[in-house]
Enzyme design. Structure first.
Site, PDB file in Angstrom:
ATOM      1  CG  HIS A   1       6.508   7.948  13.359  1.00 38.18           C
ATOM      2  ND1 HIS A   1       7.132   8.713  12.399  1.00 38.18           N
ATOM      3  CD2 HIS A   1       6.323   8.794  14.426  1.00 38.18           C
ATOM      4  CE1 HIS A   1       7.311   9.943  12.872  1.00 38.18           C
ATOM      5  NE2 HIS A   1       6.834  10.014  14.092  1.00 38.18           N
TER       6      HIS A   1
ATOM      7  CG  HIS B   1       5.981  10.473   3.963  1.00 35.04           C
ATOM      8  ND1 HIS B   1       5.303  11.633   4.240  1.00 35.04           N
ATOM      9  CD2 HIS B   1       6.905  10.335   4.940  1.00 35.04           C
ATOM     10  CE1 HIS B   1       5.803  12.167   5.323  1.00 35.04           C
ATOM     11  NE2 HIS B   1       6.769  11.408   5.779  1.00 35.04           N
TER      12      HIS B   1
ATOM     13  CG  ASP C   1      12.360   5.636   8.519  1.00 31.96           C
ATOM     14  OD1 ASP C   1      13.292   6.252   9.057  1.00 31.96           O
ATOM     15  OD2 ASP C   1      11.179   5.747   8.867  1.00 31.96           O
TER      16      ASP C   1
HETATM   17  N1  CMC Z   1       3.818  -0.900   0.941  1.00 29.64           N
HETATM   18  C1  CMC Z   1       2.749  -1.310   0.228  1.00 29.64           C
HETATM   19  N2  CMC Z   1       1.620  -0.614   0.088  1.00 29.64           N
HETATM   20  C2  CMC Z   1       1.557   0.553   0.729  1.00 29.64           C
HETATM   21  C3  CMC Z   1       2.625   1.068   1.490  1.00 29.64           C
HETATM   22  C4  CMC Z   1       3.783   0.285   1.574  1.00 29.64           C
HETATM   23  N3  CMC Z   1       4.835   0.707   2.286  1.00 29.64           N
HETATM   24  N4  CMC Z   1       2.292   2.260   1.998  1.00 29.64           N
HETATM   25  C5  CMC Z   1       1.052   2.516   1.580  1.00 29.64           C
HETATM   26  N5  CMC Z   1       0.605   1.490   0.810  1.00 29.64           N
HETATM   27  C6  CMC Z   1      -0.685   1.386   0.109  1.00 29.64           C
HETATM   28  C7  CMC Z   1      -1.830   1.211   1.087  1.00 29.64           C
HETATM   29  O1  CMC Z   1      -2.073  -0.159   1.339  1.00 29.64           O
HETATM   30  C8  CMC Z   1      -2.953   1.879   0.341  1.00 29.64           C
HETATM   31  O2  CMC Z   1      -3.369   1.006  -0.680  1.00 29.64           O
HETATM   32  P1  CMC Z   1      -4.927   0.940  -1.131  1.00 29.64           P
HETATM   33  O3  CMC Z   1      -5.239   2.298  -1.678  1.00 29.64           O
HETATM   34  O4  CMC Z   1      -5.011  -0.170  -2.111  1.00 29.64           O
HETATM   35  O5  CMC Z   1      -5.685   0.653   0.137  1.00 29.64           O
HETATM   36  C9  CMC Z   1      -2.274   3.070  -0.339  1.00 29.64           C
HETATM   37  O6  CMC Z   1      -0.907   2.654  -0.518  1.00 29.64           O
HETATM   38  C10 CMC Z   1      -2.326   4.354   0.447  1.00 29.64           C
HETATM   39  O7  CMC Z   1      -1.693   4.131   1.697  1.00 29.64           O
HETATM   40  P2  CMC Z   1      -2.203   4.649   3.090  1.00 29.64           P
HETATM   41  O8  CMC Z   1      -2.060   3.538   4.100  1.00 29.64           O
HETATM   42  O9  CMC Z   1      -3.564   5.270   2.938  1.00 29.64           O
HETATM   43  O10 CMC Z   1      -1.163   5.787   3.359  1.00 29.64           O
HETATM   44  P3  CMC Z   1      -0.933   6.532   4.735  1.00 29.64           P
HETATM   45  O11 CMC Z   1      -0.688   7.924   4.404  1.00 29.64           O
HETATM   46  O12 CMC Z   1      -2.064   6.257   5.687  1.00 29.64           O
HETATM   47  O13 CMC Z   1       0.353   5.812   5.335  1.00 29.64           O
HETATM   48  C11 CMC Z   1       2.593   5.282   5.791  1.00 29.64           C
HETATM   49  C12 CMC Z   1       1.631   6.331   5.244  1.00 29.64           C
HETATM   50  C13 CMC Z   1       3.985   5.853   5.865  1.00 29.64           C
HETATM   51  C14 CMC Z   1       2.155   4.895   7.233  1.00 29.64           C
HETATM   52  C15 CMC Z   1       2.553   4.033   4.902  1.00 29.64           C
HETATM   53  O14 CMC Z   1       2.976   4.387   3.594  1.00 29.64           O
HETATM   54  C16 CMC Z   1       3.394   2.901   5.443  1.00 29.64           C
HETATM   55  O15 CMC Z   1       2.909   2.129   6.271  1.00 29.64           O
HETATM   56  N6  CMC Z   1       4.679   2.755   4.978  1.00 29.64           N
HETATM   57  C17 CMC Z   1       5.571   1.739   5.513  1.00 29.64           C
HETATM   58  C18 CMC Z   1       6.136   2.159   6.851  1.00 29.64           C
HETATM   59  C19 CMC Z   1       7.160   3.276   6.710  1.00 29.64           C
HETATM   60  O16 CMC Z   1       8.056   3.213   5.908  1.00 29.64           O
HETATM   61  N7  CMC Z   1       7.022   4.298   7.573  1.00 29.64           N
HETATM   62  C20 CMC Z   1       7.971   5.414   7.628  1.00 29.64           C
HETATM   63  C21 CMC Z   1       7.343   6.659   7.157  1.00 29.64           C
HETATM   64  S1  CMC Z   1       8.510   7.983   6.818  1.00 29.64           S
HETATM   65  C22 CMC Z   1       9.333   8.389   8.255  1.00 29.64           C
HETATM   66  C23 CMC Z   1       8.502   8.487   9.472  1.00 29.64           C
HETATM   67  O17 CMC Z   1       7.376   8.988   9.492  1.00 29.64           O
HETATM   68  O18 CMC Z   1       9.020   8.086  10.504  1.00 29.64           O
END
Ligand code: CMC
Length: 437
Positions: free
Chosen positions: A268, A307, A363
């Protein structure tokens, strides 16, 4: 509309049910009537991580992730970032309308009036190690405010609520700046009430021996825009925490401290700090392709990408890129930007990221700007927490006034053992213990 219904057939019983559809959703409680036997509990919806569950109705922020739209109270984020001050946006989020000139004057003076913190809080801060993470200090001191303002417990009194909201918004930059200076071993600087919200924050951060701190206006405006962009983002992890904790009627300081805890996580708000660490680890543009291959092979995540809601470019990231250019004109270009741009370019052309709809989020670039402005990475998430306090409080207030809301209490699908008895030797042991007692 009569056809705004959903018909469900339960293939276990052959029975059919019709449930109303409201705003493209059904009420999970309407599923409860679907039973196999009369004494059944009824059907539950199972939704780990709330992937498809609306937990509230809200009039604060509109987000369309597929089209990359973000609006506060109906106003596009691009317009607010271009034309408004942070305090105007804060007023808008909390009250539903932008303030007129008189309202703005009153609101500004109210917030300014609350920027000082009790001297005892400074003593509390002194107890932290020099290398304590500023997010930990912020979280603890916000929780401690609860002990300074016991009236805050009266959360149903609108006047008392209003006062705590102003206190929290007013004191947040002071607490953040003190936490920052504590980590540098510098004496705390008192708020200067002649200055506006961001300029005063900069004063408390960076004033040395000069009699009056003069903030660079370009950097002050950049900070203002970054604050506007971070002020609210509907039901994200920390806001949902704010609502969940607030639903138990905990006071707003304890509740905000819980939201800060949620924000601190690397998935986050903590992501902005992680982005800088990642860029440091990559080290140069030439090493970007190898790093991306590593991510694709399942080793870690590309921080600042992806996201839950945006499946198109995050509109805040687009504005932040513009702000970066203005800041770099003053501070000089952060060399990390070249690595970030290369990372973005390669990732956006790569099938792995395209298929998963992974784009830079807010971010990805904010940390690069903050670093150029002189902040160390461990304070980036604190800079996110100051403006997000406004969104948390707007959503908290909305939750308290929503007659449909009750204490947040999800259900579970139990996966543990069925009932079983203690073994004979366990029963003997228990008997021996209770006799000895
Ligand atoms: N790098 C590589 N792969 C990713 C990433 C990433 N940053 N984010 C998601 N994926 C992949 C994930 O592994 C999954 O792959 P598969 O379908 O093969 O299993 C697919 O994309 C879908 O991801 P998810 O984990 O189901 O997505 P989510 O909605 O649960 O997670 C998230 C959203 C923001 C937590 C995630 O994208 C993430 O961890 N990003 C990196 C951390 C980040 O930048 N966070 C800030 C978010 S924006 C501001 C805020 O909220 O504070």
């Amino acid at each position: 509309m009569p056809n705004e219904t959903l018909t469900i057939t339960d293939n276990r019983t052959g029975k059919t049910y019709t449930v109303p559809v409201y705003k493209d959703s059904i009420r999970a409680l309407d599923l409860r009537q679907i039973k196999v036997a009369a004494d059944d509990f009824g059907l539950l919806s199972y939704d780990p991580a709330f992937m498809n569950t609306a937990a509230c109705q809200s009039a604060v922020t509109f987000l369309d992730g597929d089209r990359g739209i973000l609006r506060y109270r109906g106003y596009p984020i691009e317009q607010l970032a271009e034309r408004c001050t942070f305090l105007e946006v804060a007023y808008l989020l909390l009250n539903g309308e932008l303030p007129d000139a008189d309202q703005l004057e009153e609101w500004t003076s109210e917030i300014t009036h609350h920027t000082m913190i009790h001297e005892n809080l400074k003593k509390l801060m002194e107890g932290f190690h020099y290398d304590a993470h500023p997010m930990g200090i912020l979280m603890s001191t916000v929780a401690a405010l609860s002990t300074f303002y016991p009236e805050a417990r009266n959360i149903h009194d609108p006047e008392i609520r209003k006062r705590q909201i102003a206190r929290l918004i007013g004191k947040m930059p002071t607490l953040a700046a003190y936490a920052y200076r504590h980590s540098l071993g510098l004496p705390y600087v008192y708020p200067d009430n002649d200055l506006g919200y961001t300029k005063n924050f900069m004063n408390m951060l960076w004033k040395r021996t000069e009699p009056k701190f003069r903030a660079n206006p370009v950097l002050a405006r950049a900070l203002e825009v970054l604050f506007i962009l971070h002020a609210d983002h509907e039901q994200n992890c920390s806001t949902s925490t704010m609502r969940a904790v607030g639903s138990s009627y905990a006071d707003p300081y304890a509740t905000t401290a819980a939201a800060i805890a949620a924000l601190s996580g690397p998935l986050h708000g903590g992501a902005n700090e992680e982005v800088l660490r990642m860029l440091d680890e990559i080290g140069s543009k030439a090493r970007v392709p190898a790093y991306i291959e590593q991510i694709k092979a399942g080793h870690g995540k590309l921080m600042g990408f992806g996201h839950r809601v945006y499946k198109n470019y995050d509109p805040r990231a687009r504005i932040i890129k513009q702000v970066a250019n203005e800041v770099f004109e003053v501070t000089g270009r952060n060399p990390k930007l070249d690595i970030a741009l290369e990372l973005e370019r390669i990732a956006l052309e790569d099938d792995f990221f395209i298929r998963r709809k992974l784009y830079p989020n807010v971010d990805f670039y904010s940390g690069i700007i903050y670093q150029a402005m002189g902040f160390t990475p461990d304070v980036f998430t604190v800079l996110f927490g100051i403006p997000r306090t406004v969104g948390w409080l707007a959503q908290w207030q909305e939750m308290l006034q929503d007659s449909e809301q009750k204490i947040a209490r999800p259900r579970q699908l139990y996966t543990g053992s069925a009932e079983r008895s203690l073994r004979a030797e366990e029963l003997e042991f228990e008997a021996a213990v209770s006799t000895a007692a």
